[in-house]
Design an enzyme around this catalytic site. Structure first.
Site, PDB file in Angstrom:
ATOM      1  N   ARG A  48     -65.960   4.991   1.632  1.00 35.63           N
ATOM      2  CA  ARG A  48     -67.341   4.733   2.054  1.00 35.63           C
ATOM      3  C   ARG A  48     -67.496   3.371   2.730  1.00 35.63           C
ATOM      4  NH1 ARG A  48     -70.649   7.578  -2.914  1.00 35.63           N
ATOM      5  NH2 ARG A  48     -70.816   9.585  -1.851  1.00 35.63           N
ATOM      6  N   LYS A 210     -72.380  25.571 -10.098  1.00 36.48           N
ATOM      7  CA  LYS A 210     -73.563  26.325 -10.511  1.00 36.48           C
ATOM      8  C   LYS A 210     -74.316  27.009  -9.377  1.00 36.48           C
ATOM      9  CE  LYS A 210     -74.876  23.462 -14.464  1.00 36.48           C
ATOM     10  NZ  LYS A 210     -75.916  22.487 -14.851  1.00 36.48           N
ATOM     11  N   GLY A 368     -69.530  16.402  -2.614  1.00 31.73           N
ATOM     12  CA  GLY A 368     -68.596  15.422  -3.144  1.00 31.73           C
ATOM     13  C   GLY A 368     -67.239  15.987  -3.506  1.00 31.73           C
ATOM     14  N   GLY A 391     -75.617  15.631  -1.743  1.00 33.74           N
ATOM     15  CA  GLY A 391     -77.000  16.138  -1.813  1.00 33.74           C
ATOM     16  C   GLY A 391     -77.697  16.089  -0.468  1.00 33.74           C
TER      17      GLY A 391
HETATM   18  P1  ADP Z   1     -69.515  19.840  -4.737  1.00 35.14           P
HETATM   19  O1  ADP Z   1     -69.448  18.459  -5.339  1.00 35.14           O
HETATM   20  O2  ADP Z   1     -68.449  20.055  -3.705  1.00 35.14           O
HETATM   21  O3  ADP Z   1     -70.889  20.177  -4.258  1.00 35.14           O
HETATM   22  P2  ADP Z   1     -69.919  21.049  -7.340  1.00 35.14           P
HETATM   23  O4  ADP Z   1     -70.264  19.710  -7.873  1.00 35.14           O
HETATM   24  O5  ADP Z   1     -70.963  22.076  -7.264  1.00 35.14           O
HETATM   25  O6  ADP Z   1     -69.185  20.891  -5.912  1.00 35.14           O
HETATM   26  O7  ADP Z   1     -68.771  21.700  -8.237  1.00 35.14           O
HETATM   27  C1  ADP Z   1     -67.546  21.083  -8.434  1.00 35.14           C
HETATM   28  C2  ADP Z   1     -67.045  21.279  -9.831  1.00 35.14           C
HETATM   29  O8  ADP Z   1     -67.007  22.655 -10.163  1.00 35.14           O
HETATM   30  C3  ADP Z   1     -65.645  20.757  -9.975  1.00 35.14           C
HETATM   31  O9  ADP Z   1     -65.620  19.795 -11.017  1.00 35.14           O
HETATM   32  C4  ADP Z   1     -64.839  21.984 -10.333  1.00 35.14           C
HETATM   33  O10 ADP Z   1     -63.805  21.723 -11.268  1.00 35.14           O
HETATM   34  C5  ADP Z   1     -65.857  22.877 -10.945  1.00 35.14           C
HETATM   35  N1  ADP Z   1     -65.446  24.282 -10.893  1.00 35.14           N
HETATM   36  C6  ADP Z   1     -65.242  25.041  -9.805  1.00 35.14           C
HETATM   37  N2  ADP Z   1     -64.839  26.274 -10.143  1.00 35.14           N
HETATM   38  C7  ADP Z   1     -64.763  26.295 -11.485  1.00 35.14           C
HETATM   39  C8  ADP Z   1     -64.417  27.296 -12.441  1.00 35.14           C
HETATM   40  N3  ADP Z   1     -64.053  28.512 -12.058  1.00 35.14           N
HETATM   41  N4  ADP Z   1     -64.501  26.970 -13.746  1.00 35.14           N
HETATM   42  C9  ADP Z   1     -64.866  25.726 -14.129  1.00 35.14           C
HETATM   43  N5  ADP Z   1     -65.207  24.754 -13.281  1.00 35.14           N
HETATM   44  C10 ADP Z   1     -65.167  25.026 -11.975  1.00 35.14           C
HETATM   45 MG    MG Z   2     -70.076  17.713  -7.275  1.00 34.03          MG
END
Ligand code: ADP
Ligand code: MG
Length: 411
Positions: A48, A210, A368, A391
């Protein structure tokens, strides 16, 4: 709000950094130096800081008297010694090969004196903005104190533009001469292109933890998809989609109260002729820190054991996703395909990352964890745009106006 943050029309309405007269004037630059620290307090990842260098260097070369401002972590409005920007200042000084002056406060008489004393090309880095409760509250007095430090304002903190905080919204409201920095401008161009001018086949890859976090994004993206476009769903999010189709997901991370939302997403996507792809196979484990127990093919009557978890998409799913990705003219990806932090469950995310890197279309990644996965695997250079904001990038993809961007528009 009426305006959209995206599209050429919007960008054209924004002032340009290059047209500001900065020579020998105090320029406050809101940067995003919210970097991860090591336990000893030094900077663990300077991505960053490096991302803000083009704007800082451009202004320095043009003789600006620079005041940099950022938050770091969550000090909750109180001075928190572990979250001082001092190590960030040290890293910045090293990268710029020049002195970075650090007052030990955000605002106040000593800061003002230091700023007034700063000459053309010199750099002051204010202390962590969130040491002051006025930052998050967008307190008028705090915003005015920041605004009074400078003649001009530049925002280069894309990752914070979705927050109506004092340094993001309150300051530009009080400083007439303002512009987005080069990093913010690049983010707005790339994400704006995805929102305003999607090219087809468009492929949206969504994963992560989620459904509830990303439901509004999913629904907004679907609105822009057409016949022949694809929505590829992986990660823990896919577990909820599979549960909605009757699969027994055992101990997998999923949201039992979101099954009808999943059915809505699928119904709306299919009504538009969009190919919705869910995992056709899964990698299972019994322990988040443990190893792979088995790989299964997903059938409508598939039932995991009560203690089993789906932790990654399987090889056939990667193959199917990759063939959609290969054909994409434009692609947006958010959210890893599995628990990629554990190497036993990183193959799905890596496979998708490799396919995205090889995709000849215009590719954008936001979020992230997905960005971290792509960087860790050395694939970042081969993606057209890697957003620095999680976000904020999702809010743009939703089509929302980011308050920090709206505040830059001339009134
Ligand atoms: P981003 O930061 O890219 O938006 P999220 O924060 O929504 O993504 O999700 C990332 C997290 O989801 C990671 O810590 C990853 O380990 C977890 N994750 C992804 N798939 C699974 C799974 N099948 N079971 C448990 N955790 C998961
Ligand atoms: Mg995340």
């Amino acid at each position: 709000m009426i305006q959209s943050t995206s599209g050429d029309g919007f960008l054209a309405a924004l002032p340009q950094l290059s047209s500001l007269d900065v020579n020998n004037r105090r320029v406050l630059v809101r940067v995003d130096f919210n970097v991860p620290l090591r336990p000893d307090g030094t900077v663990r990842d300077d991505t960053r800081i490096r991302a803000a260098l083009p704007t800082i260097k451009a202004l320095r070369d043009r003789g600006a008297r620079l005041i940099l401002a950022s938050h770091l972590g969550r000090p909750k409005g109180a001075v928190t010694p572990e979250l001082t920007l001092e190590p960030v200042g040290a890293k910045l000084a090293e990268l710029l090969e020049c002195e970075v002056r650090l007052p030990d406060e955000v605002v106040g008489d000593a800061v003002r004196k230091l700023v007034l004393d700063t000459r053309a090309g010199q750099i002051v880095l204010l202390e962590n903005l969130r040491f002051h409760p006025g930052e998050k509250a967008n307190d008028p007095e705090f915003a005015a104190a920041l605004a009074n430090l400078c003649d001009l304002y530049v925002n280069d903190a894309f990752g914070t533009c979705h927050r109506a905080h004092a340094s993001v919204v309150g300051v530009p409201e009080r400083v007439h001469e303002r512009a987005p920095g080069l990093l913010l401008e690049r983010e707005l161009k790339a994400l704006g292109r995805v929102v305003q001018n999607p090219e087809h086949p468009f492929v949206a890859v969504v994963g992560g933890a989620k459904v509830s976090d990303k439901l509004t994004v999913l629904l907004a993206v679907i609105q822009r998809l057409k016949q022949g476009d694809s929505l590829l769903i992986g990660g823990a999010m896919a577990n909820t989609f599979l549960a909605a189709q009757g699969v027994k997901v055992g101990a997998s991370l999923h949201e039992g109260d979101r099954l009808s939302d999943c059915r809505t997403v699928i119904r709306r996507a299919e009504a538009r002729g969009v190919n919705v792809e869910l995992p056709v196979d899964l990698r299972l484990g019994a322990d988040l820190k443990g190893s792979l127990s088995r790989t299964i093919v997903v059938e409508p009557d598939t039932a995991l054991d009560a203690d089993e978890m789906a932790l990654d998409i399987g090889p056939d799913t990667v193959g199917r996703f990759a063939s959609r990705i290969r054909a994409a003219k434009m692609l947006f990806w958010n959210g890893p395909m599995g628990l990629f932090e554990n190497p036993a469950f990183a193959r799905g995310t890596l496979g998708v990352a490799e396919a995205v890197a090889a995709c000849p279309g215009f590719t954008v990644i936001g979020g992230g964890d997905s960005v971290a996965a792509v960087r860790e695997n050395g694939l970042a250079e081969r993606v057209d745009h890697i957003s620095t904001g999680g976000g904020a990038s999702l809010e743009m993809i939703e089509g929302k106006t980011l308050p920090g961007v709206a505040a830059l528009l001339s009134r």
